[in-house]
Write a protein that holds these residues in place. Structure first.
Motif, PDB file in Angstrom:
ATOM      1  N   ALA A  33     -52.455 -37.172 -52.161  1.00  0.00           N
ATOM      2  CA  ALA A  33     -53.651 -36.940 -51.385  1.00  0.00           C
ATOM      3  C   ALA A  33     -54.780 -36.149 -51.972  1.00  0.00           C
ATOM      4  N   LEU A  34     -54.434 -35.183 -52.799  1.00  0.00           N
ATOM      5  CA  LEU A  34     -55.369 -34.371 -53.371  1.00  0.00           C
ATOM      6  C   LEU A  34     -56.257 -35.108 -54.588  1.00  0.00           C
ATOM      7  N   SER A  35     -55.476 -36.090 -55.314  1.00  0.00           N
ATOM      8  CA  SER A  35     -55.825 -36.766 -56.323  1.00  0.00           C
ATOM      9  C   SER A  35     -57.263 -37.390 -56.653  1.00  0.00           C
ATOM     10  N   ASN A  36     -57.624 -37.884 -55.358  1.00  0.00           N
ATOM     11  CA  ASN A  36     -59.032 -38.545 -55.483  1.00  0.00           C
ATOM     12  C   ASN A  36     -59.901 -38.332 -54.514  1.00  0.00           C
ATOM     13  N   ILE A  37     -60.307 -37.183 -54.742  1.00  0.00           N
ATOM     14  CA  ILE A  37     -61.311 -36.386 -53.635  1.00  0.00           C
ATOM     15  C   ILE A  37     -62.633 -36.800 -54.571  1.00  0.00           C
ATOM     16  N   GLU A  38     -63.648 -37.456 -53.558  1.00  0.00           N
ATOM     17  CA  GLU A  38     -64.917 -37.410 -54.215  1.00  0.00           C
ATOM     18  C   GLU A  38     -66.062 -36.627 -53.603  1.00  0.00           C
ATOM     19  N   LYS A  39     -66.370 -36.669 -52.439  1.00  0.00           N
ATOM     20  CA  LYS A  39     -67.395 -35.822 -51.757  1.00  0.00           C
ATOM     21  C   LYS A  39     -66.885 -34.289 -51.250  1.00  0.00           C
ATOM     22  N   GLY A  40     -65.713 -34.373 -50.877  1.00  0.00           N
ATOM     23  CA  GLY A  40     -65.188 -32.944 -50.516  1.00  0.00           C
ATOM     24  C   GLY A  40     -63.920 -33.409 -49.463  1.00  0.00           C
ATOM     25  N   SER A  41     -63.412 -32.351 -48.993  1.00  0.00           N
ATOM     26  CA  SER A  41     -62.112 -32.641 -48.194  1.00  0.00           C
ATOM     27  C   SER A  41     -62.055 -31.593 -47.267  1.00  0.00           C
ATOM     28  N   ILE A  42     -61.060 -32.146 -46.162  1.00  0.00           N
ATOM     29  CA  ILE A  42     -60.695 -31.100 -45.034  1.00  0.00           C
ATOM     30  C   ILE A  42     -59.256 -31.151 -44.949  1.00  0.00           C
ATOM     31  N   LEU A  43     -58.771 -29.938 -45.506  1.00  0.00           N
ATOM     32  CA  LEU A  43     -57.389 -29.775 -45.349  1.00  0.00           C
ATOM     33  C   LEU A  43     -56.983 -29.353 -43.864  1.00  0.00           C
ATOM     34  N   ASP A  44     -56.094 -29.913 -43.573  1.00  0.00           N
ATOM     35  CA  ASP A  44     -55.546 -29.857 -42.018  1.00  0.00           C
ATOM     36  C   ASP A  44     -54.096 -29.799 -42.088  1.00  0.00           C
ATOM     37  N   GLY A  45     -53.348 -28.551 -41.697  1.00  0.00           N
ATOM     38  CA  GLY A  45     -51.952 -28.346 -41.801  1.00  0.00           C
ATOM     39  C   GLY A  45     -51.328 -27.850 -43.215  1.00  0.00           C
ATOM     40  N   PHE A  46     -52.114 -27.627 -44.175  1.00  0.00           N
ATOM     41  CA  PHE A  46     -51.592 -27.167 -45.460  1.00  0.00           C
ATOM     42  C   PHE A  46     -52.844 -26.608 -46.125  1.00  0.00           C
ATOM     43  N   PRO A  47     -52.616 -25.138 -46.819  1.00  0.00           N
ATOM     44  CA  PRO A  47     -51.169 -24.646 -46.634  1.00  0.00           C
ATOM     45  C   PRO A  47     -50.950 -23.836 -45.699  1.00  0.00           C
ATOM     46  N   ARG A  48     -49.650 -23.859 -45.389  1.00  0.00           N
ATOM     47  CA  ARG A  48     -49.042 -23.109 -44.198  1.00  0.00           C
ATOM     48  C   ARG A  48     -48.225 -21.858 -44.561  1.00  0.00           C
ATOM     49  N   ASN A  49     -48.160 -21.718 -45.777  1.00  0.00           N
ATOM     50  CA  ASN A  49     -47.571 -20.450 -46.222  1.00  0.00           C
ATOM     51  C   ASN A  49     -47.894 -19.919 -47.506  1.00  0.00           C
ATOM     52  N   MET A  50     -47.547 -18.706 -47.898  1.00  0.00           N
ATOM     53  CA  MET A  50     -48.099 -18.312 -49.209  1.00  0.00           C
ATOM     54  C   MET A  50     -47.561 -19.107 -50.534  1.00  0.00           C
ATOM     55  N   GLU A  51     -46.368 -19.537 -50.394  1.00  0.00           N
ATOM     56  CA  GLU A  51     -46.059 -20.619 -51.527  1.00  0.00           C
ATOM     57  C   GLU A  51     -47.130 -21.781 -51.580  1.00  0.00           C
ATOM     58  N   GLN A  52     -47.470 -22.391 -50.404  1.00  0.00           N
ATOM     59  CA  GLN A  52     -48.094 -23.596 -50.444  1.00  0.00           C
ATOM     60  C   GLN A  52     -49.479 -23.314 -50.964  1.00  0.00           C
ATOM     61  N   LEU A  53     -49.874 -21.786 -50.584  1.00  0.00           N
ATOM     62  CA  LEU A  53     -51.229 -21.682 -50.880  1.00  0.00           C
ATOM     63  C   LEU A  53     -51.208 -21.229 -52.474  1.00  0.00           C
ATOM     64  N   LYS A  54     -50.267 -20.880 -53.076  1.00  0.00           N
ATOM     65  CA  LYS A  54     -50.235 -20.507 -54.647  1.00  0.00           C
ATOM     66  C   LYS A  54     -50.274 -21.946 -55.412  1.00  0.00           C
ATOM     67  N   TYR A  55     -49.336 -23.057 -54.783  1.00  0.00           N
ATOM     68  CA  TYR A  55     -49.516 -24.135 -55.475  1.00  0.00           C
ATOM     69  C   TYR A  55     -50.606 -24.837 -55.227  1.00  0.00           C
ATOM     70  N   LEU A  56     -51.312 -24.497 -54.427  1.00  0.00           N
ATOM     71  CA  LEU A  56     -52.909 -25.314 -54.160  1.00  0.00           C
ATOM     72  C   LEU A  56     -53.559 -24.643 -55.035  1.00  0.00           C
ATOM     73  N   GLU A  57     -53.930 -23.462 -55.096  1.00  0.00           N
ATOM     74  CA  GLU A  57     -54.834 -22.758 -55.878  1.00  0.00           C
ATOM     75  C   GLU A  57     -54.870 -22.832 -57.431  1.00  0.00           C
ATOM     76  N   LYS A  58     -53.793 -23.672 -57.635  1.00  0.00           N
ATOM     77  CA  LYS A  58     -53.554 -23.531 -59.307  1.00  0.00           C
ATOM     78  C   LYS A  58     -54.566 -24.543 -59.732  1.00  0.00           C
ATOM     79  N   ASN A  59     -54.829 -25.658 -58.978  1.00  0.00           N
ATOM     80  CA  ASN A  59     -55.902 -26.611 -59.258  1.00  0.00           C
ATOM     81  C   ASN A  59     -56.925 -26.938 -58.404  1.00  0.00           C
ATOM     82  N   PHE A  60     -57.116 -26.265 -57.485  1.00  0.00           N
ATOM     83  CA  PHE A  60     -57.892 -26.797 -56.365  1.00  0.00           C
ATOM     84  C   PHE A  60     -58.760 -25.499 -55.691  1.00  0.00           C
ATOM     85  N   THR A  61     -60.221 -25.680 -55.484  1.00  0.00           N
ATOM     86  CA  THR A  61     -60.797 -24.510 -54.786  1.00  0.00           C
ATOM     87  C   THR A  61     -61.059 -25.012 -53.496  1.00  0.00           C
TER      88      THR A  61
END
Ligand code: AMP
Length: 207
Positions: free
Chosen positions: A71-99
């Motif tokens: 889902a995160l691989s083909n974002i053009e204008k922007g994104s609205i994340l809903d339901g993710f990240p829900r915990n610190m592990e998911q947040l760390k995963y996300l922040e590796k290559n996403f702002t």
């Protein structure tokens, strides 16, 4: 712009995300729906996830990462994340290559949330959402749009809702503090009418 919508079940994240998606063309990524799609498609991941979801438990991270990766691989204008990240592990995963630029916290009392969620229904065919409190179908149990059957989600019964709310506070509070410390958090009252909530979100995002 990439934003995260956060709040307990029933706070109206899905509704607000849909309006924002239409207005700004940001892609709405909701892990709950992606997981429910996997269940419908009877994939191996879906069948595993269902057991956790029916109990109001979080699906283990390794399965969730698999579905958000695509889902995160083909974002053009922007994104609205809903339901993710829900915990610190998911947040760390996300922040590796996403702002994430901003985080909108939709605030609602537990009592209101339980009342709203246990009244939620949707169509098995076209997925249109209904709520027996304020957006009932014209004919009981039948979808206004496609005539499909209207049902309640397996995890929208009171016991599972209470468990999900408890899990939200336990797992997601740290994520909220993290974004608050990073000065990215916006708090919006989710007990207002839909259009007022939307106005407040847009104002706060300054878009
Ligand atoms: P929701 O539609 O956001 O209420 O999510 C429904 C259920 O899907 C949750 O109770 C979890 O079992 C599962 N789920 C959704 N998003 C996540 C996530 N980011 N991590 C783990 N489980 C999730």
């Amino acid at each position: 712009m990439n934003i995260l919508l956060i709040g307990i079940q029933g706070c109206g994240k899905g509704t607000q995300a849909m309006i924002l998606e239409e207005k700004f063309g940001w892609k709405h990524i909701t892990t709950g729906n992606l997981l429910r799609e996997s269940i419908e498609n009877k994939t191996k991941l879906g069948l595993t996830a269902k057991k956790f979801m029916d109990e109001g438990e979080l699906v283990p991270d390794k399965y969730v990462f698999k579905i958000v990766e695509d889902a995160l691989s083909n974002i053009e204008k922007g994104s609205i994340l809903d339901g993710f990240p829900r915990n610190m592990e998911q947040l760390k995963y996300l922040e590796k290559n996403f702002t994430i630029d901003k985080v909108v916290l939709l605030e609602l009392s537990d009592e209101k949330a339980i009342e709203r969620v246990s009244s939620r229904r949707n169509c098995v065919d076209c997925k249109k959402d209904y709520n027996l409190l304020y957006s009932k179908p014209e004919k009981e149990g039948i979808c206004d749009v496609c005539g499909g059957e209207i049902v309640q989600r397996d995890d929208d019964h009171e016991e599972a809702i209470i468990k999900r709310i408890e899990k939200f506070y336990k797992d997601t509070s740290e994520v909220i503090s993290y974004f608050s410390n990073a000065a990215k958090l916006i708090r919006v009252n989710a007990d207002d009418p839909i259009n007022i909530i939307q106005e407040n979100i847009v104002k706060a995002l300054n878009v």
